[in-house]
Design a protein around this motif. Structure first.
Motif, short mmCIF file in Angstrom:
data_model
loop_
_atom_site.label_atom_id
_atom_site.label_comp_id
_atom_site.label_asym_id
_atom_site.label_seq_id
_atom_site.Cartn_x
_atom_site.Cartn_y
_atom_site.Cartn_z
N LEU A 96 33.01 33.04 48.46
CA LEU A 96 34.15 33.92 48.28
C LEU A 96 34.34 34.66 49.59
CD1 LEU A 96 36.29 35.45 46.64
CD2 LEU A 96 34.49 37.08 46.05
N VAL A 97 35.52 34.56 50.14
CA VAL A 97 35.84 35.30 51.35
C VAL A 97 36.64 36.51 50.91
CG1 VAL A 97 36.98 35.22 53.59
CG2 VAL A 97 35.87 33.17 52.68
N GLU A 98 35.99 37.68 50.91
CA GLU A 98 36.59 38.90 50.37
C GLU A 98 37.88 39.31 51.04
OE1 GLU A 98 34.51 42.63 49.68
OE2 GLU A 98 32.74 41.40 49.31
N HIS A 99 37.98 39.15 52.32
CA HIS A 99 39.13 39.69 53.02
C HIS A 99 40.08 38.60 53.49
CE1 HIS A 99 37.16 43.50 52.75
NE2 HIS A 99 36.08 42.97 53.27
N ALA A 100 40.04 37.44 52.87
CA ALA A 100 40.98 36.38 53.22
C ALA A 100 42.37 36.80 52.76
CB ALA A 100 40.58 35.07 52.55
N PRO A 101 43.38 36.54 53.58
CA PRO A 101 44.73 36.93 53.17
C PRO A 101 45.16 36.10 51.96
CG PRO A 101 44.79 35.63 55.19
CD PRO A 101 43.35 35.90 54.87
N ALA A 102 45.76 36.77 51.01
CA ALA A 102 46.27 36.08 49.82
C ALA A 102 47.56 36.78 49.40
CB ALA A 102 45.25 36.13 48.68
N THR A 103 48.50 35.99 49.00
CA THR A 103 49.77 36.54 48.54
C THR A 103 49.58 37.14 47.17
OG1 THR A 103 50.86 34.77 49.74
CG2 THR A 103 52.16 35.94 48.09
N GLU A 104 50.02 38.38 46.99
CA GLU A 104 49.93 39.00 45.68
C GLU A 104 50.71 38.15 44.69
OE1 GLU A 104 51.23 43.08 43.45
OE2 GLU A 104 50.59 43.20 45.54
N GLY A 105 50.12 37.90 43.57
CA GLY A 105 50.75 37.07 42.55
C GLY A 105 50.50 35.58 42.75
N GLY A 106 49.67 35.23 43.73
CA GLY A 106 49.36 33.84 43.99
C GLY A 106 48.43 33.26 42.93
N ARG A 107 48.28 31.95 42.93
CA ARG A 107 47.40 31.28 41.99
C ARG A 107 45.99 31.21 42.57
NH1 ARG A 107 48.93 25.67 40.62
NH2 ARG A 107 47.36 25.93 39.03
N VAL A 108 44.99 31.47 41.71
CA VAL A 108 43.59 31.44 42.12
C VAL A 108 42.80 30.64 41.10
CG1 VAL A 108 41.53 32.83 42.52
CG2 VAL A 108 43.76 33.71 43.22
N LEU A 109 41.91 29.78 41.59
CA LEU A 109 40.96 29.08 40.73
C LEU A 109 39.58 29.67 41.00
CD1 LEU A 109 40.02 26.84 38.80
CD2 LEU A 109 39.82 25.35 40.82
N ASP A 110 38.96 30.19 39.96
CA ASP A 110 37.59 30.68 40.05
C ASP A 110 36.71 29.62 39.41
OD1 ASP A 110 35.17 31.98 40.08
OD2 ASP A 110 35.79 33.64 38.79
N ALA A 111 36.21 28.70 40.22
CA ALA A 111 35.36 27.61 39.73
C ALA A 111 33.93 28.12 39.63
CB ALA A 111 35.44 26.41 40.65
N GLY A 112 33.30 27.91 38.49
CA GLY A 112 31.97 28.45 38.25
C GLY A 112 32.06 29.94 37.95
N CYS A 113 32.98 30.31 37.07
CA CYS A 113 33.31 31.72 36.83
C CYS A 113 32.27 32.49 36.03
CB CYS A 113 34.66 31.83 36.13
SG CYS A 113 34.67 31.17 34.45
N GLY A 114 31.35 31.79 35.37
CA GLY A 114 30.35 32.49 34.57
C GLY A 114 31.00 33.33 33.50
N THR A 115 30.66 34.61 33.45
CA THR A 115 31.23 35.48 32.43
C THR A 115 32.52 36.16 32.88
OG1 THR A 115 29.74 37.25 33.13
CG2 THR A 115 29.04 35.90 31.25
N GLY A 116 33.05 35.77 34.03
CA GLY A 116 34.41 36.11 34.40
C GLY A 116 34.68 37.38 35.15
N GLU A 117 33.67 38.07 35.66
CA GLU A 117 33.91 39.33 36.34
C GLU A 117 34.82 39.17 37.55
OE1 GLU A 117 30.94 38.37 35.26
OE2 GLU A 117 30.49 39.89 33.76
N LEU A 118 34.59 38.15 38.37
CA LEU A 118 35.42 37.93 39.55
C LEU A 118 36.84 37.53 39.13
CD1 LEU A 118 35.88 37.68 42.58
CD2 LEU A 118 34.97 35.34 42.44
N ALA A 119 36.97 36.68 38.13
CA ALA A 119 38.29 36.25 37.66
C ALA A 119 39.11 37.44 37.20
CB ALA A 119 38.13 35.23 36.54
N VAL A 120 38.49 38.33 36.46
CA VAL A 120 39.19 39.52 35.95
C VAL A 120 39.58 40.43 37.11
CG1 VAL A 120 38.88 41.62 34.57
CG2 VAL A 120 38.14 39.40 33.68
#
Length: 173
Positions: A96-120
């Protein structure tokens, strides 16, 4: 590296007959790993520092680190992996690159999300998130704890290209 509770290590043994050594620094995660899949042959869990462990071990045929390298010194761990793998052995990384530029509202895939903290967290930033994992228990927990969040939960088999939504969950939209 960073085998956590050992679910992926066990899956590799069960699905592919691999011999797997899971290395975990956290004593509590290591304890979870050694107590939950106790009857699975072909998997060994080691509690300790990966660089120190690899320095004294025979070279491995492959290595994977799912989300681990973001929490340890990459200079130390990558050189240990270089020396701890056979020549030409694959190294599979997910970062996970914390400070990578991303467009607000963009699509994200959290592969290997576990219990989902990062996805949320990513959904809270305005992203449309699909969170996938092979551990149905973790996905059930994620769905139960984060039902109100705008995340689509998917059950994923890393050895099969098909995914399926976790039953009973439709994200808000």
């Amino acid at each position: 590296m960073g085998s956590g509770a050992g679910h992926l290590a066990v899956r590799l043994v069960q699905a592919h007959g691999a011999c797997v050594t899971g290395i975990e620094l956290s004593p509590s995660q290591h304890e979870r790993a050694v107590t939950s899949p106790a009857d699975v042959q072909g998997v060994q869990f080691v509690q300790g520092d990966v660089a120190e462990y690899l320095a004294g071990a025979e070279p491995f045929d492959a290595a994977y680190a799912i989300g681990t390298l973001g929490f340890i010194d990459p200079h130390r761990s990558l050189s240990a992996l270089r020396d701890g793998l056979r020549p030409g052995a694959p190294l599979i990384l997910s970062l996970l690159v914390e400070h990578a530029p991303a467009t607000e509202g963009g699509r994200v895939l959290d592969a290997g999300c576990g219990t989902g903290e990062l996805a949320v967290f990513l959904a809270s930033l305005g992203h449309s998130v699909e969170a996938a994992d092979f551990a149905e228990g973790a996905l059930d927990r994620a769905r139960a704890e984060h039902a109100e969040d705008n995340v689509r939960w998917l059950c994923l088999d890393p050895y099969d290209s098909r995914t399926r939504p976790v039953s009973g969950h439709t994200p808000r939209g």
